[in-house]
Design a protein around this motif. Sequence first.
Motif, PDB file in Angstrom:
ATOM      1  N   LEU A  20      16.814   8.703  36.271  1.00  0.00           N
ATOM      2  CA  LEU A  20      17.011   7.147  36.014  1.00  0.00           C
ATOM      3  C   LEU A  20      15.980   6.308  37.105  1.00  0.00           C
ATOM      4  N   LEU A  21      15.385   7.192  38.163  1.00  0.00           N
ATOM      5  CA  LEU A  21      14.626   6.332  39.256  1.00  0.00           C
ATOM      6  C   LEU A  21      13.263   6.475  38.471  1.00  0.00           C
ATOM      7  N   ARG A  22      13.089   6.848  37.439  1.00  0.00           N
ATOM      8  CA  ARG A  22      11.548   6.877  36.944  1.00  0.00           C
ATOM      9  C   ARG A  22      11.387   5.705  35.698  1.00  0.00           C
ATOM     10  N   CYS A  23      10.007   5.502  35.809  1.00  0.00           N
ATOM     11  CA  CYS A  23       9.467   4.362  34.827  1.00  0.00           C
ATOM     12  C   CYS A  23       9.425   4.733  33.403  1.00  0.00           C
ATOM     13  N   PRO A  24       9.962   4.033  32.563  1.00  0.00           N
ATOM     14  CA  PRO A  24       9.988   4.672  30.863  1.00  0.00           C
ATOM     15  C   PRO A  24       8.510   4.528  30.467  1.00  0.00           C
ATOM     16  N   ILE A  25       7.752   3.783  31.271  1.00  0.00           N
ATOM     17  CA  ILE A  25       6.282   3.942  30.818  1.00  0.00           C
ATOM     18  C   ILE A  25       5.485   4.671  31.132  1.00  0.00           C
ATOM     19  N   CYS A  26       5.175   5.212  32.604  1.00  0.00           N
ATOM     20  CA  CYS A  26       4.432   6.157  33.134  1.00  0.00           C
ATOM     21  C   CYS A  26       5.321   7.525  33.721  1.00  0.00           C
ATOM     22  N   PHE A  27       6.632   7.440  33.374  1.00  0.00           N
ATOM     23  CA  PHE A  27       7.452   8.557  33.888  1.00  0.00           C
ATOM     24  C   PHE A  27       7.318   9.086  35.342  1.00  0.00           C
ATOM     25  N   ASP A  28       6.645   8.238  36.155  1.00  0.00           N
ATOM     26  CA  ASP A  28       6.550   8.200  37.723  1.00  0.00           C
ATOM     27  C   ASP A  28       7.708   7.867  38.077  1.00  0.00           C
ATOM     28  N   TYR A  29       7.736   7.816  39.351  1.00  0.00           N
ATOM     29  CA  TYR A  29       8.993   7.208  40.171  1.00  0.00           C
ATOM     30  C   TYR A  29       8.441   5.576  40.070  1.00  0.00           C
ATOM     31  N   LEU A  30       9.629   4.773  39.930  1.00  0.00           N
ATOM     32  CA  LEU A  30       9.320   3.454  39.969  1.00  0.00           C
ATOM     33  C   LEU A  30       8.341   2.697  40.904  1.00  0.00           C
ATOM     34  N   CYS A  47       2.825  -1.161  35.389  1.00  0.00           N
ATOM     35  CA  CYS A  47       3.145  -0.713  33.858  1.00  0.00           C
ATOM     36  C   CYS A  47       3.490  -1.954  32.933  1.00  0.00           C
ATOM     37  N   ILE A  48       4.761  -2.636  33.367  1.00  0.00           N
ATOM     38  CA  ILE A  48       5.338  -3.616  32.419  1.00  0.00           C
ATOM     39  C   ILE A  48       4.177  -4.790  32.308  1.00  0.00           C
ATOM     40  N   GLN A  57       7.111  -7.953  24.316  1.00  0.00           N
ATOM     41  CA  GLN A  57       8.582  -7.219  23.940  1.00  0.00           C
ATOM     42  C   GLN A  57       8.760  -6.042  24.955  1.00  0.00           C
ATOM     43  N   CYS A  58       9.868  -6.168  25.153  1.00  0.00           N
ATOM     44  CA  CYS A  58      10.531  -4.929  26.117  1.00  0.00           C
ATOM     45  C   CYS A  58       9.909  -3.495  25.469  1.00  0.00           C
ATOM     46  N   PRO A  59       9.412  -2.635  26.027  1.00  0.00           N
ATOM     47  CA  PRO A  59       8.995  -1.325  25.638  1.00  0.00           C
ATOM     48  C   PRO A  59      10.154  -0.417  25.222  1.00  0.00           C
ATOM     49  N   VAL A  60      11.339  -0.601  25.839  1.00  0.00           N
ATOM     50  CA  VAL A  60      12.325   0.055  25.404  1.00  0.00           C
ATOM     51  C   VAL A  60      13.212  -0.401  24.239  1.00  0.00           C
ATOM     52  N   CYS A  61      13.696  -1.546  24.458  1.00  0.00           N
ATOM     53  CA  CYS A  61      14.530  -2.092  23.269  1.00  0.00           C
ATOM     54  C   CYS A  61      14.059  -3.216  22.430  1.00  0.00           C
TER      55      CYS A  61
END
Lengths: 103, 103
Positions: A20-30, A47-48, A57-61
């Motif tokens: 949960l502490l990782r960025c959905p774009i780079c998968f590293d810690y936020l 990243c965003i 747009q939001c890359p997740v939703c």
Amino acid sequence: MSHEPDLPQALVSLKNVDNLLRCPICFDYLNISMMAQQCSHTFCSLCIRKFLSYKSQCPVCNLATTETDLRNNRILDDIVKSFQATRQRLLQSPPMSPKPPSS
Amino acid sequence: MSHEPDLPQALVSLKNVDNLLRCPICFDYLNISMMAQQCSHTFCSLCIRKFLSYKSQCPVCNLATTETDLRNNRILDDIVKSFQATRQRLLQSPPMSPKPPSS
Ligand SMILES: [Zn+2]
Ligand SMILES: [Zn+2]
Ligand SMILES: [Zn+2]
Ligand SMILES: [Zn+2]
């Protein structure tokens, strides 16, 4: 094989928090967490911003999102720092009370 | 005193993370996290709404804040849930490989 530590088990069970502490774009810690204020999805600032510069747009939703919708989510930066420190300590520190060899 | 587990040590080192996941108003774990969007301080939804109903400022930094400035901080709710589950597991589970008694 002097002492079988429980630490890896503790680390395994922390994996969900870690994810949960990782960025959905780079998968590293936020890193400098930014939240899209409508959907509350959170990313690294760089990243965003890079993502929104070519797609609004939001890359997740996929909700319509622009840079002006981003808000700092500072508590996450603090949590990431504390969590990383803990993770390092758990990985490095030897178990507290190793049993003396039963001579 | 069959096996001296390392789990309490792991729990101690998680204390900083634990603190960050608590509401500055009620000191319990964040419950429906809401972030004040200007200062990014985060509280339980009920706690901050009750506070703002009698004083229009952030209880942490005193910045002028009203209910319309609040945003859901959903990732924190997920982190709280995962962290609590981990905490329970660390407190309850016996160490993984207890040494057989050296008979
Ligand atoms: Zn990132
Ligand atoms: Zn989103
Ligand atoms: Zn609260
Ligand atoms: Zn504040």
